[in-house]
Design a protein around this motif. Structure first.
Motif, short mmCIF file in Angstrom:
data_model
loop_
_atom_site.label_atom_id
_atom_site.label_comp_id
_atom_site.label_asym_id
_atom_site.label_seq_id
_atom_site.Cartn_x
_atom_site.Cartn_y
_atom_site.Cartn_z
N SER A 116 -27.14 -94.56 -1.00
CA SER A 116 -27.72 -93.95 0.20
C SER A 116 -26.84 -94.23 1.40
N MET A 117 -26.94 -93.38 2.40
CA MET A 117 -26.24 -93.65 3.64
C MET A 117 -26.85 -92.81 4.76
N THR A 118 -26.54 -93.23 5.97
CA THR A 118 -26.97 -92.49 7.15
C THR A 118 -25.75 -92.06 7.94
N LEU A 119 -25.69 -90.79 8.24
CA LEU A 119 -24.66 -90.25 9.12
C LEU A 119 -25.21 -90.27 10.54
N GLN A 120 -24.46 -90.90 11.42
CA GLN A 120 -24.94 -91.05 12.79
C GLN A 120 -24.42 -89.93 13.67
N CYS A 121 -25.25 -89.52 14.61
CA CYS A 121 -24.88 -88.50 15.59
C CYS A 121 -25.54 -88.84 16.91
N THR A 122 -24.76 -88.84 17.97
CA THR A 122 -25.30 -89.08 19.30
C THR A 122 -24.63 -88.15 20.30
N GLN A 123 -25.39 -87.69 21.27
CA GLN A 123 -24.83 -86.81 22.30
C GLN A 123 -25.24 -87.32 23.68
N ASP A 124 -24.35 -87.12 24.64
CA ASP A 124 -24.60 -87.65 25.98
C ASP A 124 -24.75 -86.53 27.01
N MET A 125 -25.13 -85.34 26.54
CA MET A 125 -25.26 -84.19 27.43
C MET A 125 -26.73 -83.89 27.76
N ASN A 126 -27.64 -84.73 27.29
CA ASN A 126 -29.08 -84.55 27.52
C ASN A 126 -29.60 -83.23 26.95
N HIS A 127 -29.01 -82.82 25.83
CA HIS A 127 -29.45 -81.58 25.19
C HIS A 127 -30.70 -81.85 24.37
#
Lengths: 113, 114
Positions: free
Chosen positions: B18-29
């Motif tokens: 198992s694994m988790t792909l991380q995603c983060t955005q800093d545009m307040n979308h």
């Protein structure tokens, strides 16, 4: 069911000439079409869009033409530059008013000096 | 602005891991998406989110799970990795759901399941 199709996997054009990338679609309910450009090891970046109520949209060297009766659109790049070498994807929103995109397979454009 | 950031860039998994792909955005979308791209194919939508706490399935959701506890983060979870999940995964965000709105993509995570 491939709703958006790009039948040319690759295209090679001489620098300074016109590049024409083609896209066909089957869903007549699409209200917008978008083109994305992708360099290796990078995510796609937005290039240009066109509304289904228009037949042409132009942005600098890039022009997209839409032929609704033929369910066909094309992206013209004039003049082509080496930095235009990339994979180009045609896309359309799956549901009206949403950004859930369905993509074509992509066309790899190579601009030769 | 960092835009959309994905980690890791590359990963090799064994079947069943198992694994988790991380995603983060800093545009307040508010709107975020996960796509996968198989070789020679276009991107296909896995899951999307219209805001914190709200997620829904896309075209190819089987074998994946998502959560959206904050506006910034939208992780993708693979519970039992299979070779068919070998692909490049892209996270994206947009500020609107209007049809011609630009989506901003991360650099992608190349996943190989062996």
């Amino acid at each position: 069911d491939q709703q958006v199709k790009q039948n040319s996997p690759s295209l090679s054009v001489q620098e300074g000439r016109i590049s024409i990338l083609n896209c066909d679609y089957t869903n007549s309910m699409f209200d917008y079409f978008l083109w994305y450009k992708k360099y290796p090891a990078e995510g796609p970046t937005f290039l240009i869009s066109i509304s289904s109520i228009k037949d042409k949209n132009e942005d600098g060297r890039f022009t997209v033409f839409l032929n609704k009766s033929a369910k066909h659109l094309s992206l013209h790049i004039v003049p082509s530059q080496p930095g235009d070498s990339a994979v180009y994807f045609c896309a359309a929103p799956l549901i009206q008013g949403a950004q859930k995109l369905v993509f074509g397979q992509g066309t790899r454009l190579t601009i030769n000096p | 602005n960092a835009g959309v950031t994905q980690t890791p860039k590359f990963r090799i998994l064994k079947i069943g891991q198992s694994m988790t792909l991380q995603c983060t955005q800093d545009m307040n979308h508010n709107y975020m998406y996960w796509y996968r791209q198989d070789p020679g194919m276009g991107l296909k939508l896995i899951y999307y989110s219209v805001g914190a706490g709200i997620t829904d399935k896309g075209e190819v959701p089987n074998g994946y799970n998502v959560s959206r506890s904050t506006t910034e983060d939208f992780p993708l979870r693979l519970e039992l990795a299979a070779p068919s999940q070998t692909s490049v995964y892209f996270c994206a965000s947009s500020y609107s759901t209007w049809g011609n709105t630009e989506a901003f993509f991360g650099q992608g995570t190349r996943l190989t399941v062996v």
